[in-house]
Design a protein around this motif. Sequence first.
Motif, PDB file in Angstrom:
ATOM      1  N   ASN A 142     -11.390   5.119 -14.300  1.00 30.50           N
ATOM      2  CA  ASN A 142     -11.793   3.751 -13.967  1.00 30.50           C
ATOM      3  C   ASN A 142     -10.594   2.800 -13.853  1.00 30.50           C
ATOM      4  OD1 ASN A 142     -12.903   1.146 -14.100  1.00 30.50           O
ATOM      5  ND2 ASN A 142     -14.681   1.915 -15.222  1.00 30.50           N
ATOM      6  N   LYS A 143     -10.166   2.552 -12.594  1.00 28.50           N
ATOM      7  CA  LYS A 143      -8.978   1.696 -12.387  1.00 28.50           C
ATOM      8  C   LYS A 143      -9.234   0.248 -12.767  1.00 28.50           C
ATOM      9  CE  LYS A 143     -10.612   1.728  -7.724  1.00 28.50           C
ATOM     10  NZ  LYS A 143     -11.560   2.804  -7.852  1.00 28.50           N
ATOM     11  N   ASP A 144     -10.506  -0.186 -12.611  1.00 28.89           N
ATOM     12  CA  ASP A 144     -10.827  -1.576 -12.961  1.00 28.89           C
ATOM     13  C   ASP A 144     -10.526  -1.818 -14.449  1.00 28.89           C
ATOM     14  OD1 ASP A 144     -13.362  -2.435 -10.682  1.00 28.89           O
ATOM     15  OD2 ASP A 144     -12.555  -0.433 -10.874  1.00 28.89           O
ATOM     16  N   VAL A 145     -11.042  -0.949 -15.291  1.00 30.10           N
ATOM     17  CA  VAL A 145     -10.856  -1.126 -16.732  1.00 30.10           C
ATOM     18  C   VAL A 145      -9.384  -0.936 -17.109  1.00 30.10           C
ATOM     19  CG1 VAL A 145     -11.382  -0.177 -19.010  1.00 30.10           C
ATOM     20  CG2 VAL A 145     -13.220  -0.487 -17.352  1.00 30.10           C
ATOM     21  N   VAL A 146      -8.742   0.091 -16.556  1.00 31.83           N
ATOM     22  CA  VAL A 146      -7.344   0.353 -16.956  1.00 31.83           C
ATOM     23  C   VAL A 146      -6.461  -0.827 -16.546  1.00 31.83           C
ATOM     24  CG1 VAL A 146      -5.368   1.912 -16.755  1.00 31.83           C
ATOM     25  CG2 VAL A 146      -7.673   2.852 -16.827  1.00 31.83           C
ATOM     26  N   ALA A 147      -6.686  -1.356 -15.306  1.00 32.87           N
ATOM     27  CA  ALA A 147      -5.826  -2.447 -14.834  1.00 32.87           C
ATOM     28  C   ALA A 147      -6.068  -3.740 -15.601  1.00 32.87           C
ATOM     29  CB  ALA A 147      -6.064  -2.682 -13.336  1.00 32.87           C
ATOM     30  N   GLN A 148      -7.317  -3.974 -16.005  1.00 33.06           N
ATOM     31  CA  GLN A 148      -7.614  -5.282 -16.595  1.00 33.06           C
ATOM     32  C   GLN A 148      -7.735  -5.275 -18.111  1.00 33.06           C
ATOM     33  OE1 GLN A 148     -10.454  -7.740 -14.056  1.00 33.06           O
ATOM     34  NE2 GLN A 148     -10.431  -5.833 -12.947  1.00 33.06           N
ATOM     35  N   LEU A 149      -8.203  -4.171 -18.681  1.00 35.92           N
ATOM     36  CA  LEU A 149      -8.433  -4.159 -20.129  1.00 35.92           C
ATOM     37  C   LEU A 149      -7.778  -2.956 -20.792  1.00 35.92           C
ATOM     38  CD1 LEU A 149     -12.197  -5.144 -19.864  1.00 35.92           C
ATOM     39  CD2 LEU A 149     -10.388  -6.586 -20.797  1.00 35.92           C
ATOM     40  N   GLY A 150      -6.894  -2.287 -20.045  1.00 38.64           N
ATOM     41  CA  GLY A 150      -6.248  -1.081 -20.560  1.00 38.64           C
ATOM     42  C   GLY A 150      -5.515  -1.326 -21.864  1.00 38.64           C
ATOM     43  N   ALA A 192     -14.987  -5.225   1.142  1.00 42.26           N
ATOM     44  CA  ALA A 192     -13.997  -6.245   0.783  1.00 42.26           C
ATOM     45  C   ALA A 192     -12.900  -5.713  -0.160  1.00 42.26           C
ATOM     46  CB  ALA A 192     -14.696  -7.448   0.169  1.00 42.26           C
ATOM     47  N   ALA A 193     -13.300  -5.012  -1.222  1.00 42.84           N
ATOM     48  CA  ALA A 193     -12.303  -4.593  -2.220  1.00 42.84           C
ATOM     49  C   ALA A 193     -11.232  -3.703  -1.589  1.00 42.84           C
ATOM     50  CB  ALA A 193     -12.991  -3.849  -3.370  1.00 42.84           C
ATOM     51  N   ASP A 194     -11.618  -2.913  -0.593  1.00 41.60           N
ATOM     52  CA  ASP A 194     -10.641  -2.038   0.074  1.00 41.60           C
ATOM     53  C   ASP A 194      -9.819  -2.811   1.097  1.00 41.60           C
ATOM     54  OD1 ASP A 194     -11.339   0.358  -1.257  1.00 41.60           O
ATOM     55  OD2 ASP A 194     -13.089   0.593   0.031  1.00 41.60           O
ATOM     56  N   VAL A 195     -10.501  -3.454   2.070  1.00 39.58           N
ATOM     57  CA  VAL A 195      -9.768  -4.048   3.202  1.00 39.58           C
ATOM     58  C   VAL A 195      -8.990  -5.295   2.799  1.00 39.58           C
ATOM     59  CG1 VAL A 195     -11.276  -3.077   4.960  1.00 39.58           C
ATOM     60  CG2 VAL A 195     -11.785  -5.343   4.044  1.00 39.58           C
ATOM     61  N   ASP A 207      -8.518  -3.207  -4.391  1.00 40.69           N
ATOM     62  CA  ASP A 207      -8.506  -1.852  -4.963  1.00 40.69           C
ATOM     63  C   ASP A 207      -7.057  -1.381  -5.128  1.00 40.69           C
ATOM     64  OD1 ASP A 207      -9.871   0.899  -5.448  1.00 40.69           O
ATOM     65  OD2 ASP A 207      -8.397   1.288  -3.888  1.00 40.69           O
ATOM     66  N   ALA A 208      -6.248  -1.594  -4.098  1.00 42.63           N
ATOM     67  CA  ALA A 208      -4.840  -1.179  -4.178  1.00 42.63           C
ATOM     68  C   ALA A 208      -4.087  -1.998  -5.225  1.00 42.63           C
ATOM     69  CB  ALA A 208      -4.178  -1.328  -2.806  1.00 42.63           C
ATOM     70  N   ALA A 209      -4.481  -3.274  -5.391  1.00 37.83           N
ATOM     71  CA  ALA A 209      -3.794  -4.129  -6.370  1.00 37.83           C
ATOM     72  C   ALA A 209      -4.001  -3.609  -7.794  1.00 37.83           C
ATOM     73  CB  ALA A 209      -4.308  -5.557  -6.247  1.00 37.83           C
ATOM     74  N   ARG A 210      -5.219  -3.140  -8.080  1.00 38.32           N
ATOM     75  CA  ARG A 210      -5.484  -2.594  -9.419  1.00 38.32           C
ATOM     76  C   ARG A 210      -4.566  -1.400  -9.680  1.00 38.32           C
ATOM     77  NH1 ARG A 210     -11.421  -3.002  -7.789  1.00 38.32           N
ATOM     78  NH2 ARG A 210     -12.096  -4.965  -8.695  1.00 38.32           N
ATOM     79  N   VAL A 246       5.348   2.346  11.893  1.00 38.44           N
ATOM     80  CA  VAL A 246       3.882   2.394  11.790  1.00 38.44           C
ATOM     81  C   VAL A 246       3.484   1.359  10.738  1.00 38.44           C
ATOM     82  CG1 VAL A 246       3.393   4.781  12.474  1.00 38.44           C
ATOM     83  CG2 VAL A 246       3.995   4.280  10.099  1.00 38.44           C
ATOM     84  N   ILE A 247       2.260   0.821  10.868  1.00 34.60           N
ATOM     85  CA  ILE A 247       1.800  -0.153   9.870  1.00 34.60           C
ATOM     86  C   ILE A 247       1.004   0.586   8.796  1.00 34.60           C
ATOM     87  CG2 ILE A 247       0.435  -2.230   9.450  1.00 34.60           C
ATOM     88  CD1 ILE A 247       1.011  -3.135  12.272  1.00 34.60           C
ATOM     89  N   LYS A 248       1.379   0.355   7.538  1.00 36.31           N
ATOM     90  CA  LYS A 248       0.677   0.950   6.397  1.00 36.31           C
ATOM     91  C   LYS A 248       0.380  -0.144   5.382  1.00 36.31           C
ATOM     92  CE  LYS A 248       0.828   5.362   7.472  1.00 36.31           C
ATOM     93  NZ  LYS A 248      -0.461   6.029   7.770  1.00 36.31           N
ATOM     94  N   LEU A 249      -0.738  -0.022   4.674  1.00 43.66           N
ATOM     95  CA  LEU A 249      -0.997  -0.927   3.557  1.00 43.66           C
ATOM     96  C   LEU A 249      -0.372  -0.300   2.320  1.00 43.66           C
ATOM     97  CD1 LEU A 249      -2.481  -3.546   2.611  1.00 43.66           C
ATOM     98  CD2 LEU A 249      -4.268  -2.042   1.768  1.00 43.66           C
ATOM     99  N   LEU A 250       0.604  -1.000   1.730  1.00 40.74           N
ATOM    100  CA  LEU A 250       1.318  -0.427   0.594  1.00 40.74           C
ATOM    101  C   LEU A 250       1.107  -1.234  -0.686  1.00 40.74           C
ATOM    102  CD1 LEU A 250       4.881   0.545   1.917  1.00 40.74           C
ATOM    103  CD2 LEU A 250       2.797   1.927   1.859  1.00 40.74           C
ATOM    104  N   ALA A 251       1.034  -0.505  -1.789  1.00 45.20           N
ATOM    105  CA  ALA A 251       1.186  -1.103  -3.112  1.00 45.20           C
ATOM    106  C   ALA A 251       2.674  -0.968  -3.424  1.00 45.20           C
ATOM    107  CB  ALA A 251       0.360  -0.339  -4.136  1.00 45.20           C
ATOM    108  N   VAL A 252       3.330  -2.086  -3.703  1.00 39.30           N
ATOM    109  CA  VAL A 252       4.790  -2.068  -3.870  1.00 39.30           C
ATOM    110  C   VAL A 252       5.149  -2.645  -5.234  1.00 39.30           C
ATOM    111  CG1 VAL A 252       6.983  -2.937  -2.947  1.00 39.30           C
ATOM    112  CG2 VAL A 252       5.101  -2.432  -1.383  1.00 39.30           C
TER     113      VAL A 252
END
Length: 429
Positions: free
Chosen positions: A104-112, A194-197, A201-204, A245-251
Amino acid sequence: MAKEIKIGLLGSGTVGTGVVRVLRENAEDISKKVGAELSIKKVLVRDTSKKRAYLEDVQLTDDAQDIIADPEIDIVVELLGGLHPAFEYMLAAMQNGKHVVTANKDVVAQLGHELFDAAEQHGVEFKFEASVGGGIPIITPLKECLTGNRITEIMGIVNGTTNYMLTRMTEDGSDYDSVLKEAQAKGYAEANPAADVEGLDAARKAAILASISFNSRIALEQVSVEGITNIEPADINYANELGYVIKLLAVAKDYGEKGVNVRVHPVFLPTSHPLAAVKDVFNAIFLRGNAIGDAMFYGRGAGSLPTASAVVADIIGEARNIVSKVPAVIGCTCYNHRKFCPLEETESSYYVRLHVDDEPGVLGAIASAFGESGVSLKSVIQTRKVGDHAEIVAVTHIVQHKHLQEAADILQKLPVVDSIRSIIRVEED
Ligand SMILES: NC(=O)c1ccc[n+]([C@@H]2O[C@H](COP(=O)([O-])OP(=O)(O)OC[C@H]3O[C@@H](n4cnc5c(N)ncnc54)[C@H](OP(=O)(O)O)[C@@H]3O)[C@@H](O)[C@H]2O)c1
């Protein structure tokens, strides 16, 4: 085999079903690897009357307490999704002395951090390999195999939906709306995407990766987020013409004394970059360490069995420690308190696409606007007519984000500029 380790599953949807299947199909090998039988004692679901593959002989319950408070259960595996009640269930399981695994990325990112504290307090393990990159091993490699390094940079394609959409836009020339519909029809995008585009989701995942890479807690709110909703076919075509190429990246990047910055946004990536070859729903995480140099982890970022692969690995890790009576060796690794470098202070080269009046002298006015803000241009191309306007594409040298923003503010006010269609970072080789 002397010992049996009992597992309680919270959730048996896409990932939960995969976990049951992997534990069943590979049971013989797994028990030899662990030195004990692993058995699923109970499974929490909402609807206990629904027929479930692989779970015919397992007790289903709709009461989480049946699992969390069962003294026989050693490991609780949370696969419900969402922040609540997943967080409370995991916390209660730890308070009852149970080891916990989650995807669960939501919990780990916010309440981990709260779960790490609870795990330490109660002497249990907390593992979450599947929360980033699905089946791709990245959390354990960062915490163990690469722990001798100082990680200076991590960039990931960590959202399969948007990578699929950008790949189709690049390879088929489709526009955003039609490719989104296609992704939804194939089950790659949710009805509400919404969470994907929009990049959340990537931010978490970015927050999780950065916290582990820099050994410093990065809150989700610190991650600046821009999704792919504004990418137009024209941007895809210019990227192609210019060799990107255009990619959506978490950096996540370490800017030394300025601190670390973590963000999600589309990027022009040179076609020679290893991440540029990552297509469709595949994910990959590219990192740079001061000992290993460049490394990339590639694979399926979602799906029942790939995600189960990571979850089961965590279960096996915890089970091995139970068998050998080893306490949790690696707990929270956020022992640093790194400064956060604001987005404005970060540096990059940028691609800027403008629609302007089609008249003499416009190029000069635009070049002056960039110059006034201290932004030097690597190239400016006036390419085609779009309705009554001319389209201009500029690529800057490496500049601070705040200077590019200043230039954009000035450009926006120029009477000859109709609109700034896009500003996208360019990752240099
Ligand atoms: N799907 C993937 O490819 C993937 C990849 C990486 C990480 N993850 C993460 O893995 C987790 C699980 O995802 P999933 O795709 O397997 O979800 P899913 O298919 O929606 O399954 C959720 C399961 O949890 C049960 N459930 C949900 N809320 C409940 C509640 N309040 N009480 C009792 N049962 C409840 C559901 O019960 P019913 O069956 O009765 O509805 C279902 O069995 C999420 O955190 C997700 O982000 C998923």
